[in-house]
Motif scaffolding. Structure first.
Motif: not given
Length: 168
Positions: A7, A9, A11, A31, A33, A35-36, A55-58
């Motif tokens: 993981h 993170y 962000d 995971h 992350y 983003s932002y 989980q891929l958050a871009l």
């Protein structure tokens, strides 16, 4: 070394620049992350070799170019909203585990092809693109109950989801 990291993170960290290619060395990553931030450059193709990603958050960065084919079919969450992505979408027909897909606020064209069976797909937000509709799928095995938004594409169309109870 972080080779067993699962993981990550990061962000909302005011990061800028491109995503380093060496991130692909984290082969156990499930995971990611980012983003932002203010990350830029083309979509990091190296991420497509991370086959464990679920989980891929871009979202909310400045990525440009097209999405690569071959993103992990294990993806459950894919958040790429509010970037500068363009070109045609790769098909998501093999992403049966997908439960959230946010692509809004890009310049993506073509058809959105969803898997024939994705019982966990709850969030689909793809407005403010150049998608041609209807969204393509041949099954009523969706439970899009949280959020559906395909409005405001440059081409007209509708989301067709027979046999479902959709709420926007």
């Amino acid at each position: 070394r972080l080779t067993q990291l699962t993981h990550l993170y990061l962000d909302t960290n005011s990061m800028s620049g491109t995503v380093p290619a060496r991130l692909a060395r984290l082969t156990q990553l499930t995971h990611l992350y980012l983003s932002y931030n203010s990350l830029s450059g083309t979509f990091p193709v190296e991420l497509s070799i991370l086959t464990q990603l679920t989980q891929l958050a871009l979202g909310q960065n400045r990525f440009s170019g097209t999405l690569p084919y071959g993103l992990s079919p294990s993806l459950q969450l894919l958040m790429l909203h509010s970037n500068h992505l363009s070109g045609s979408l790769p098909g998501f027909k093999n992403h049966n585990s997908l439960n959230a897909l946010t692509l809004f606020g890009n310049n993506i064209g073509g058809r959105l092809q969803l898997p024939q069976h994705a019982p966990n797909l709850k969030v689909l937000v793809v407005h403010r693109n150049r998608l041609s509709c209807p969204v393509e799928y041949n099954s009523s095995s969706y439970s899009l109950s949280v959020q559906v938004s395909v409005l405001d594409n440059y081409k007209t169309g509708a989301l067709i989801a027979p046999g479902n109870h959709l709420s926007a």
